[in-house]
Design a protein around this motif. Structure first.
Motif, PDB file in Angstrom:
ATOM      1  N   HIS A  10       0.832  -1.201   0.000  1.00  0.00           N
ATOM      2  CA  HIS A  10       0.000   0.000   0.000  1.00  0.00           C
ATOM      3  C   HIS A  10       0.871   1.258   0.000  1.00  0.00           C
ATOM      4  CE1 HIS A  10      -4.244  -1.312   0.498  1.00  0.00           C
ATOM      5  NE2 HIS A  10      -3.650  -2.454   0.794  1.00  0.00           N
ATOM      6  N   GLU A  11       1.948   1.231   0.750  1.00  0.00           N
ATOM      7  CA  GLU A  11       2.866   2.364   0.764  1.00  0.00           C
ATOM      8  C   GLU A  11       3.412   2.636  -0.639  1.00  0.00           C
ATOM      9  OE1 GLU A  11       7.046   2.255   2.616  1.00  0.00           O
ATOM     10  OE2 GLU A  11       5.854   3.359   4.087  1.00  0.00           O
ATOM     11  N   ARG A  12       3.795   1.576  -1.333  1.00  0.00           N
ATOM     12  CA  ARG A  12       4.327   1.726  -2.692  1.00  0.00           C
ATOM     13  C   ARG A  12       3.237   2.215  -3.647  1.00  0.00           C
ATOM     14  NH1 ARG A  12       3.943  -1.642  -6.781  1.00  0.00           N
ATOM     15  NH2 ARG A  12       3.366  -3.392  -5.430  1.00  0.00           N
ATOM     16  N   LEU A  13       2.038   1.644  -3.559  1.00  0.00           N
ATOM     17  CA  LEU A  13       0.964   2.031  -4.471  1.00  0.00           C
ATOM     18  C   LEU A  13       0.517   3.479  -4.258  1.00  0.00           C
ATOM     19  CD1 LEU A  13      -1.098  -1.277  -4.375  1.00  0.00           C
ATOM     20  CD2 LEU A  13       0.115  -0.354  -6.358  1.00  0.00           C
ATOM     21  N   HIS A  14       0.653   3.971  -3.050  1.00  0.00           N
ATOM     22  CA  HIS A  14       0.319   5.371  -2.770  1.00  0.00           C
ATOM     23  C   HIS A  14       1.495   6.312  -3.045  1.00  0.00           C
ATOM     24  CE1 HIS A  14      -3.739   5.091  -1.185  1.00  0.00           C
ATOM     25  NE2 HIS A  14      -3.391   4.041  -0.458  1.00  0.00           N
ATOM     26  N   GLY A  15       2.618   5.761  -3.470  1.00  0.00           N
ATOM     27  CA  GLY A  15       3.769   6.598  -3.782  1.00  0.00           C
ATOM     28  C   GLY A  15       4.469   7.167  -2.570  1.00  0.00           C
ATOM     29  N   LEU A  16       4.356   6.486  -1.424  1.00  0.00           N
ATOM     30  CA  LEU A  16       5.008   6.949  -0.195  1.00  0.00           C
ATOM     31  C   LEU A  16       6.295   6.199   0.110  1.00  0.00           C
ATOM     32  CD1 LEU A  16       1.921   7.588   2.092  1.00  0.00           C
ATOM     33  CD2 LEU A  16       3.648   9.271   1.433  1.00  0.00           C
ATOM     34  N   ASP A  17       6.708   5.305  -0.777  1.00  0.00           N
ATOM     35  CA  ASP A  17       8.006   4.659  -0.641  1.00  0.00           C
ATOM     36  C   ASP A  17       9.078   5.605  -1.200  1.00  0.00           C
ATOM     37  OD1 ASP A  17       7.024   4.398  -3.284  1.00  0.00           O
ATOM     38  OD2 ASP A  17       8.452   2.784  -3.659  1.00  0.00           O
ATOM     39  N   PRO A  18      10.357   5.363  -0.934  1.00  0.00           N
ATOM     40  CA  PRO A  18      11.397   6.291  -1.399  1.00  0.00           C
ATOM     41  C   PRO A  18      11.351   6.546  -2.904  1.00  0.00           C
ATOM     42  CG  PRO A  18      12.322   4.804   0.228  1.00  0.00           C
ATOM     43  CD  PRO A  18      10.929   4.314  -0.055  1.00  0.00           C
ATOM     44  N   ASN A  19      11.105   5.514  -3.687  1.00  0.00           N
ATOM     45  CA  ASN A  19      11.086   5.692  -5.134  1.00  0.00           C
ATOM     46  C   ASN A  19       9.929   6.591  -5.574  1.00  0.00           C
ATOM     47  OD1 ASN A  19      12.166   4.944  -7.817  1.00  0.00           O
ATOM     48  ND2 ASN A  19      10.191   3.938  -8.075  1.00  0.00           N
ATOM     49  N   GLY A  20       8.752   6.363  -5.006  1.00  0.00           N
ATOM     50  CA  GLY A  20       7.601   7.183  -5.363  1.00  0.00           C
ATOM     51  C   GLY A  20       7.778   8.634  -4.968  1.00  0.00           C
ATOM     52  N   ILE A  21       8.274   8.867  -3.750  1.00  0.00           N
ATOM     53  CA  ILE A  21       8.516  10.236  -3.296  1.00  0.00           C
ATOM     54  C   ILE A  21       9.563  10.907  -4.171  1.00  0.00           C
ATOM     55  CG2 ILE A  21       9.370  11.650  -1.386  1.00  0.00           C
ATOM     56  CD1 ILE A  21       8.234   9.478   0.515  1.00  0.00           C
ATOM     57  N   ARG A  22      10.622  10.179  -4.495  1.00  0.00           N
ATOM     58  CA  ARG A  22      11.711  10.756  -5.294  1.00  0.00           C
ATOM     59  C   ARG A  22      11.217  11.230  -6.661  1.00  0.00           C
ATOM     60  NH1 ARG A  22      17.092  10.816  -4.773  1.00  0.00           N
ATOM     61  NH2 ARG A  22      18.367  11.108  -6.647  1.00  0.00           N
ATOM     62  N   HIS A  23      10.423  10.390  -7.315  1.00  0.00           N
ATOM     63  CA  HIS A  23       9.924  10.766  -8.636  1.00  0.00           C
ATOM     64  C   HIS A  23       9.044  12.013  -8.577  1.00  0.00           C
ATOM     65  CE1 HIS A  23      11.356   6.834 -10.055  1.00  0.00           C
ATOM     66  NE2 HIS A  23      11.266   7.377 -11.266  1.00  0.00           N
ATOM     67  N   ARG A  24       8.177  12.102  -7.570  1.00  0.00           N
ATOM     68  CA  ARG A  24       7.274  13.250  -7.494  1.00  0.00           C
ATOM     69  C   ARG A  24       8.018  14.530  -7.127  1.00  0.00           C
ATOM     70  NH1 ARG A  24       1.637  12.305  -4.649  1.00  0.00           N
ATOM     71  NH2 ARG A  24       1.390  14.375  -5.579  1.00  0.00           N
ATOM     72  N   VAL A  25       8.987  14.439  -6.221  1.00  0.00           N
ATOM     73  CA  VAL A  25       9.764  15.627  -5.861  1.00  0.00           C
ATOM     74  C   VAL A  25      10.615  16.072  -7.038  1.00  0.00           C
ATOM     75  CG1 VAL A  25      11.581  16.530  -4.359  1.00  0.00           C
ATOM     76  CG2 VAL A  25       9.760  15.103  -3.391  1.00  0.00           C
ATOM     77  N   ARG A  26      11.240  15.135  -7.725  1.00  0.00           N
ATOM     78  CA  ARG A  26      12.074  15.469  -8.889  1.00  0.00           C
ATOM     79  C   ARG A  26      11.246  16.171  -9.967  1.00  0.00           C
ATOM     80  NH1 ARG A  26      13.336  10.526 -12.313  1.00  0.00           N
ATOM     81  NH2 ARG A  26      11.182  11.050 -12.874  1.00  0.00           N
ATOM     82  N   ASP A  27      10.064  15.627 -10.268  1.00  0.00           N
ATOM     83  CA  ASP A  27       9.225  16.233 -11.305  1.00  0.00           C
ATOM     84  C   ASP A  27       8.697  17.602 -10.880  1.00  0.00           C
ATOM     85  OD1 ASP A  27       9.681  13.927 -12.716  1.00  0.00           O
ATOM     86  OD2 ASP A  27       7.671  13.093 -12.414  1.00  0.00           O
ATOM     87  N   PHE A  28       8.442  17.768  -9.594  1.00  0.00           N
ATOM     88  CA  PHE A  28       7.975  19.055  -9.078  1.00  0.00           C
ATOM     89  C   PHE A  28       9.061  20.120  -9.186  1.00  0.00           C
ATOM     90  CE2 PHE A  28       7.376  21.759  -5.170  1.00  0.00           C
ATOM     91  CZ  PHE A  28       6.234  22.431  -5.601  1.00  0.00           C
ATOM     92  N   LEU A  29      10.302  19.723  -8.896  1.00  0.00           N
ATOM     93  CA  LEU A  29      11.396  20.683  -8.935  1.00  0.00           C
ATOM     94  C   LEU A  29      11.872  20.964 -10.353  1.00  0.00           C
ATOM     95  CD1 LEU A  29      13.533  19.517  -5.870  1.00  0.00           C
ATOM     96  CD2 LEU A  29      11.839  21.350  -5.993  1.00  0.00           C
ATOM     97  N   ASP A  30      11.614  20.023 -11.274  1.00  0.00           N
ATOM     98  CA  ASP A  30      12.066  20.182 -12.656  1.00  0.00           C
ATOM     99  C   ASP A  30      10.903  19.902 -13.606  1.00  0.00           C
ATOM    100  OD1 ASP A  30      13.462  20.445 -14.979  1.00  0.00           O
ATOM    101  OD2 ASP A  30      14.896  18.847 -14.605  1.00  0.00           O
ATOM    102  N   PRO A  31       9.924  20.801 -13.656  1.00  0.00           N
ATOM    103  CA  PRO A  31       8.733  20.552 -14.475  1.00  0.00           C
ATOM    104  C   PRO A  31       9.036  20.421 -15.972  1.00  0.00           C
ATOM    105  CG  PRO A  31       8.755  22.812 -13.663  1.00  0.00           C
ATOM    106  CD  PRO A  31       9.856  22.086 -12.954  1.00  0.00           C
ATOM    107  N   ILE A  32      10.120  21.036 -16.437  1.00  0.00           N
ATOM    108  CA  ILE A  32      10.460  20.941 -17.869  1.00  0.00           C
ATOM    109  C   ILE A  32      10.836  19.502 -18.200  1.00  0.00           C
ATOM    110  CG2 ILE A  32      12.079  21.672 -19.640  1.00  0.00           C
ATOM    111  CD1 ILE A  32      12.238  24.367 -18.233  1.00  0.00           C
ATOM    112  N   THR A  33      11.666  18.898 -17.348  1.00  0.00           N
ATOM    113  CA  THR A  33      12.044  17.498 -17.558  1.00  0.00           C
ATOM    114  C   THR A  33      10.840  16.600 -17.430  1.00  0.00           C
ATOM    115  OG1 THR A  33      14.280  17.901 -16.722  1.00  0.00           O
ATOM    116  CG2 THR A  33      13.501  15.637 -16.697  1.00  0.00           C
ATOM    117  N   ALA A  34       9.948  16.884 -16.455  1.00  0.00           N
ATOM    118  CA  ALA A  34       8.782  16.037 -16.210  1.00  0.00           C
ATOM    119  C   ALA A  34       7.831  16.033 -17.400  1.00  0.00           C
ATOM    120  CB  ALA A  34       8.041  16.500 -14.961  1.00  0.00           C
ATOM    121  N   SER A  35       7.793  17.134 -18.175  1.00  0.00           N
ATOM    122  CA  SER A  35       6.844  17.227 -19.281  1.00  0.00           C
ATOM    123  C   SER A  35       7.324  16.528 -20.540  1.00  0.00           C
ATOM    124  CB  SER A  35       6.575  18.702 -19.592  1.00  0.00           C
ATOM    125  OG  SER A  35       7.749  19.330 -20.086  1.00  0.00           O
ATOM    126  N   ARG A  36       8.574  16.082 -20.556  1.00  0.00           N
ATOM    127  CA  ARG A  36       9.107  15.437 -21.751  1.00  0.00           C
ATOM    128  C   ARG A  36       8.641  13.995 -21.861  1.00  0.00           C
ATOM    129  NH1 ARG A  36      15.321  17.690 -21.149  1.00  0.00           N
ATOM    130  NH2 ARG A  36      14.877  19.821 -21.798  1.00  0.00           N
TER     131      ARG A  36
END
Length: 315
Positions: A289-315
């Motif tokens: 459930h933690e992984r499916l909700h994106g609260l594991d390290p990988n899920g958090i990392r992807h969302r923070v990375r895309d938030f900080l770099d929206p140009i990269t996230a939109s590609r």
């Protein structure tokens, strides 16, 4: 990270519920105002305390509305009650009793839950409670504590017993590998950076630290999200471009209104990460459930990375 005392060293390999029961039982021996009300949950952990204090350890059976109502009555009689059971039964099922028997009556007590958002995933949706803190946000004046480790529980409980506030303590099987100290319920900085302030609440801290490794961000921890440290957030956010991420182990966006209030006079960006609003309709394990909700390290990392770099996230 704080320097632990001998008792906290003993709690490195125990659960938050065990730590709570042990400290509450000890407090019953020294504080005649204290009473514990149970609803068939954790009665084995209070067996000795019930034998020693039969009039101040009360088991009402599987009647959660009565659990809270009885605790409210004890508060009216001048005692400091602790009511304890699973989160969805304590908060969601008995919310009317919290609203009327504590809030409306002008009394206070300590409500201690277990189960959190999805600890007992095998128990399915009836035992999930990601909305509990959001419900307490509708009532004024309640302190909400969310320990990240069993060793944080005793001092948080001591503070709650000494207080005259209404306190909700949210215990979980999810935990960080080590305890962390927060001073006065404020934000404690564990890592400094320039691109964002990332606030981690309770047991998600180490996932956040792992997720943001290599990112130029400030990471701050709290185990007392209510009252939210708005002053501390303003100070930290000023050094990170007023870009804020809040990672909380309950309903996503629960704290967004407080961040917006804290930074209302300044343009800011906010990313909320928490338990999703959509029901997964799956059993599985808490890890899944933690992984499916994106609260594991990988899920958090992807969302923070895309938030900080929206140009990269939109590609």
């Amino acid at each position: 990270m704080f320097r632990s005392d001998p008792l906290e060293d003993d709690l490195q390999d125990t659960t938050m519920r065990d730590a709570f029961a042990a400290r509450a039982s000890a407090l019953l021996d020294t504080d005649p105002r204290l009473a514990v009300v149970l609803a068939d949950i954790s009665t084995d952990k209070f067996r000795d305390a019930a034998a020693a204090h039969p009039h101040r350890v009360v088991n009402v059976g599987i009647r959660e509305q009565l659990l809270v109502g009885a605790a409210g009555g004890l508060a009216l009689a001048g005692l400091r009650p602790i009511a304890h059971t699973y989160a969805p039964f304590l908060v969601e099922r008995a919310f009317e009793q919290i609203k009327l028997d504590f809030e409306h009556q002008g009394t206070s007590g300590i409500l201690v839950s277990v189960g959190a958002s999805y600890d007992w995933a095998e128990g399915s949706f009836t035992h999930f409670s990601p909305r509990d803190v959001a419900l307490f946000d509708t009532l004024p004046g309640w302190r909400v504590v969310v320990p990240g480790h069993a060793a944080e529980v005793p001092r948080l409980l001591d503070e709650a017993v000494r207080s005259d506030e209404g306190v909700y303590m949210r215990l979980s099987l999810r935990c960080n590998p080590a305890p962390h100290h927060t001073s006065g319920g404020g934000l404690t900085v564990l890592r400094e950076g320039r691109n964002a302030t990332v606030v981690a609440v309770g047991p998600v801290l180490d996932n956040v630290l792992a997720a943001t490794s290599g990112f130029d961000v400030t990471v701050a921890y709290t185990n007392t999200p209510r009252p939210f440290d708005e002053h501390g957030l303003r100070q930290l956010a000023a050094g990170t471009g007023d870009t804020v991420v809040v990672v909380e182990p309950y309903l996503e966006g629960t704290s967004a209104w407080l961040v917006s209030r804290a930074l209302a006079d300044r343009p800011h960006r906010l990313l909320s990460i928490g338990v999703g609003r959509e029901e997964l309709r799956r059993y599985g394990t808490a890890d899944e459930h933690e992984r499916l909700h994106g609260l594991d390290p990988n899920g958090i990392r992807h969302r923070v990375r895309d938030f900080l770099d929206p140009i990269t996230a939109s590609r």
